[in-house]
Design a protein around this motif. Structure first.
Motif, mmCIF file in Angstrom:
data_model
loop_
_atom_site.group_PDB
_atom_site.id
_atom_site.type_symbol
_atom_site.label_atom_id
_atom_site.label_comp_id
_atom_site.label_asym_id
_atom_site.label_seq_id
_atom_site.Cartn_x
_atom_site.Cartn_y
_atom_site.Cartn_z
ATOM 1 N N ALA A 45 37.822 38.255 36.873
ATOM 2 C CA ALA A 45 38.496 39.132 37.839
ATOM 3 C C ALA A 45 39.330 40.205 37.130
ATOM 4 C CB ALA A 45 39.369 38.300 38.778
ATOM 5 N N VAL A 46 40.048 39.809 36.095
ATOM 6 C CA VAL A 46 40.850 40.784 35.338
ATOM 7 C C VAL A 46 39.931 41.787 34.644
ATOM 8 C CG1 VAL A 46 42.441 41.097 33.400
ATOM 9 C CG2 VAL A 46 42.845 39.268 35.060
ATOM 10 N N ARG A 47 38.832 41.316 34.107
ATOM 11 C CA ARG A 47 37.880 42.236 33.466
ATOM 12 C C ARG A 47 37.388 43.291 34.450
ATOM 13 N NH1 ARG A 47 34.154 38.398 29.555
ATOM 14 N NH2 ARG A 47 35.571 38.550 27.775
ATOM 15 N N HIS A 48 37.188 42.883 35.685
ATOM 16 C CA HIS A 48 36.728 43.861 36.674
ATOM 17 C C HIS A 48 37.859 44.814 37.066
ATOM 18 C CE1 HIS A 48 34.576 45.740 39.908
ATOM 19 N NE2 HIS A 48 35.670 45.587 40.642
ATOM 20 N N ALA A 49 38.997 44.265 37.436
ATOM 21 C CA ALA A 49 40.098 45.080 37.964
ATOM 22 C C ALA A 49 40.900 45.780 36.873
ATOM 23 C CB ALA A 49 41.024 44.201 38.794
ATOM 24 N N ARG A 50 40.945 45.172 35.681
ATOM 25 C CA ARG A 50 41.813 45.638 34.595
ATOM 26 C C ARG A 50 43.266 45.711 35.068
ATOM 27 N NH1 ARG A 50 39.227 44.099 30.230
ATOM 28 N NH2 ARG A 50 37.136 44.954 30.137
ATOM 29 N N LEU A 51 43.604 44.691 35.875
ATOM 30 C CA LEU A 51 44.949 44.504 36.421
ATOM 31 C C LEU A 51 45.234 43.016 36.464
ATOM 32 C CD1 LEU A 51 44.552 46.861 39.507
ATOM 33 C CD2 LEU A 51 46.171 47.237 37.620
ATOM 34 N N VAL A 114 43.160 38.322 44.039
ATOM 35 C CA VAL A 114 43.770 39.559 44.496
ATOM 36 C C VAL A 114 44.434 40.211 43.296
ATOM 37 C CG1 VAL A 114 45.549 40.574 45.986
ATOM 38 C CG2 VAL A 114 44.123 38.690 46.834
ATOM 39 N N ALA A 115 44.176 41.504 43.115
ATOM 40 C CA ALA A 115 44.818 42.258 42.042
ATOM 41 C C ALA A 115 46.228 42.634 42.492
ATOM 42 C CB ALA A 115 44.023 43.518 41.731
ATOM 43 N N ILE A 116 47.180 42.561 41.554
ATOM 44 C CA ILE A 116 48.566 42.876 41.893
ATOM 45 C C ILE A 116 49.124 43.944 40.949
ATOM 46 C CG2 ILE A 116 49.065 40.663 43.019
ATOM 47 C CD1 ILE A 116 50.409 39.783 40.370
ATOM 48 N N ASP A 117 50.123 44.664 41.463
ATOM 49 C CA ASP A 117 50.776 45.689 40.660
ATOM 50 C C ASP A 117 52.006 45.106 39.966
ATOM 51 O OD1 ASP A 117 52.817 45.557 42.602
ATOM 52 O OD2 ASP A 117 52.188 47.409 43.583
ATOM 53 N N ASP A 118 52.821 45.961 39.366
ATOM 54 C CA ASP A 118 53.999 45.515 38.616
ATOM 55 C C ASP A 118 55.034 44.820 39.497
ATOM 56 O OD1 ASP A 118 52.891 46.508 36.298
ATOM 57 O OD2 ASP A 118 53.996 48.412 36.394
ATOM 58 N N THR A 123 47.065 45.516 45.063
ATOM 59 C CA THR A 123 46.782 46.891 44.662
ATOM 60 C C THR A 123 45.268 47.127 44.657
ATOM 61 O OG1 THR A 123 47.337 48.594 43.015
ATOM 62 C CG2 THR A 123 46.782 46.415 42.175
ATOM 63 N N PRO A 124 44.838 48.344 44.971
ATOM 64 C CA PRO A 124 43.396 48.630 45.056
ATOM 65 C C PRO A 124 42.655 48.391 43.737
ATOM 66 C CG PRO A 124 44.661 50.388 46.082
ATOM 67 C CD PRO A 124 45.646 49.505 45.363
ATOM 68 N N ILE A 125 41.390 48.034 43.886
ATOM 69 C CA ILE A 125 40.516 47.768 42.740
ATOM 70 C C ILE A 125 39.217 48.554 42.893
ATOM 71 C CG2 ILE A 125 41.437 45.461 42.264
ATOM 72 C CD1 ILE A 125 38.943 44.366 43.795
ATOM 73 N N PRO A 126 38.473 48.721 41.794
ATOM 74 C CA PRO A 126 37.161 49.389 41.895
ATOM 75 C C PRO A 126 36.175 48.517 42.670
ATOM 76 C CG PRO A 126 37.860 49.172 39.588
ATOM 77 C CD PRO A 126 38.812 48.383 40.416
ATOM 78 N N HIS A 127 35.232 49.152 43.300
ATOM 79 C CA HIS A 127 34.148 48.405 43.948
ATOM 80 C C HIS A 127 33.197 47.893 42.869
ATOM 81 C CE1 HIS A 127 35.233 49.245 48.063
ATOM 82 N NE2 HIS A 127 35.490 50.491 47.695
ATOM 83 N N VAL A 128 32.460 46.836 43.214
ATOM 84 C CA VAL A 128 31.462 46.288 42.299
ATOM 85 C C VAL A 128 30.084 46.530 42.906
ATOM 86 C CG1 VAL A 128 31.395 43.940 43.287
ATOM 87 C CG2 VAL A 128 30.910 44.267 40.865
ATOM 88 N N TYR A 129 29.100 46.707 42.048
ATOM 89 C CA TYR A 129 27.743 46.842 42.576
ATOM 90 C C TYR A 129 26.794 45.927 41.805
ATOM 91 C CZ TYR A 129 27.010 50.189 38.717
ATOM 92 O OH TYR A 129 26.932 50.796 37.491
ATOM 93 N N PRO A 130 25.858 45.311 42.562
ATOM 94 C CA PRO A 130 24.888 44.401 41.953
ATOM 95 C C PRO A 130 23.699 45.166 41.387
ATOM 96 C CG PRO A 130 24.570 44.438 44.317
ATOM 97 C CD PRO A 130 25.752 45.344 44.024
ATOM 98 N N GLU A 131 23.083 44.567 40.374
ATOM 99 C CA GLU A 131 21.880 45.167 39.784
ATOM 100 C C GLU A 131 20.687 44.215 39.817
ATOM 101 O OE1 GLU A 131 23.458 48.242 36.491
ATOM 102 O OE2 GLU A 131 23.982 46.144 36.069
ATOM 103 N N THR A 132 20.891 42.941 39.510
ATOM 104 C CA THR A 132 19.782 41.986 39.468
ATOM 105 C C THR A 132 19.537 41.409 40.863
ATOM 106 O OG1 THR A 132 21.131 40.014 39.067
ATOM 107 C CG2 THR A 132 20.471 41.327 37.122
ATOM 108 N N ASP A 133 18.410 40.737 41.035
ATOM 109 C CA ASP A 133 18.103 40.107 42.326
ATOM 110 C C ASP A 133 19.147 39.064 42.693
ATOM 111 O OD1 ASP A 133 15.866 41.707 42.665
ATOM 112 O OD2 ASP A 133 14.450 40.168 41.981
ATOM 113 N N HIS A 134 19.567 38.235 41.723
ATOM 114 C CA HIS A 134 20.580 37.216 42.008
ATOM 115 C C HIS A 134 21.904 37.854 42.412
ATOM 116 C CE1 HIS A 134 18.057 34.303 39.542
ATOM 117 N NE2 HIS A 134 18.110 33.797 40.756
ATOM 118 N N GLU A 135 22.309 38.896 41.703
ATOM 119 C CA GLU A 135 23.550 39.600 42.040
ATOM 120 C C GLU A 135 23.461 40.201 43.442
ATOM 121 O OE1 GLU A 135 24.614 40.938 37.445
ATOM 122 O OE2 GLU A 135 23.889 42.431 38.868
#
Length: 172
Positions: A45-51, A114-118, A123-135
């Protein structure tokens, strides 16, 4: 915010199951496995949000196969779906008998973070998009799971109000 692919959050942790990790049956404590699951899912989750993130929910975990002392476990996680400030993470745990090479999927689960601020506020996060069939399959079915979580959370709040903090609980 630029969307990110599911694979960007992939997190993998492999651990050897040692005697202090096991119960009287010689199998991994369920709570120990749950701690590994929460840890790996939070990193994804942190890797995705970087928060910073907090765990909002953990869907049911079914222990499908025992994990024995001497086995290894490999916990894999990645973000499957996002909302405004929250993200769903899929986790799979695979055990391996290191002497024979036999491998089994032991658990699958979904956690929500849930991503949190200071100030500790969502706090808002980027959307994620799938690429593989499983995703794509996991992403497409995520809104249904989110609705189930919403209903379960509502019931949990009602239960908390009913039982409150006093003991014994009101029996009437």
């Amino acid at each position: 915010m630029e969307s990110k692919p599911c694979i960007n959050s992939l997190t993998v942790k492999t651990t050897h199951v040692l005697p202090p990790d096991t119960n009287n049956h010689g199998t991994l404590f369920g709570g120990k496995l749950m701690a590994h699951i929460d840890d790996v899912a939070a990193i994804a989750a942190v890797r995705h949000a970087r928060l910073p993130v907090v765990t909002a929910s953990m869907d049911s975990i079914d222990f499908l196969e025992p994990i024995k002392e001497g086995d290894s476990i490999c916990v894999e996680a990645f973000v499957t779906w996002t909302h405004n400030t929250s993200m769903e993470v899929f986790i799979k745990t695979v055990s391996e008998n290191l002497l024979t090479g036999d491998r089994n999927v032991c658990t699958t689960a979904f956690l929500t973070f849930v991503a949190i601020d200071d100030e500790g506020q969502p706090t808002p996060i980027p959307h994620v998009y799938p690429e593989t069939d499983h995703e794509k399959q996991l992403n497409a079915s995520a809104p249904g799971r989110a609705e189930q979580r919403k209903q379960r959370r509502k019931q949990s709040k009602e239960m908390a109000t009913t039982f409150s903090t006093s003991y014994p609980w009101n029996q009437s």
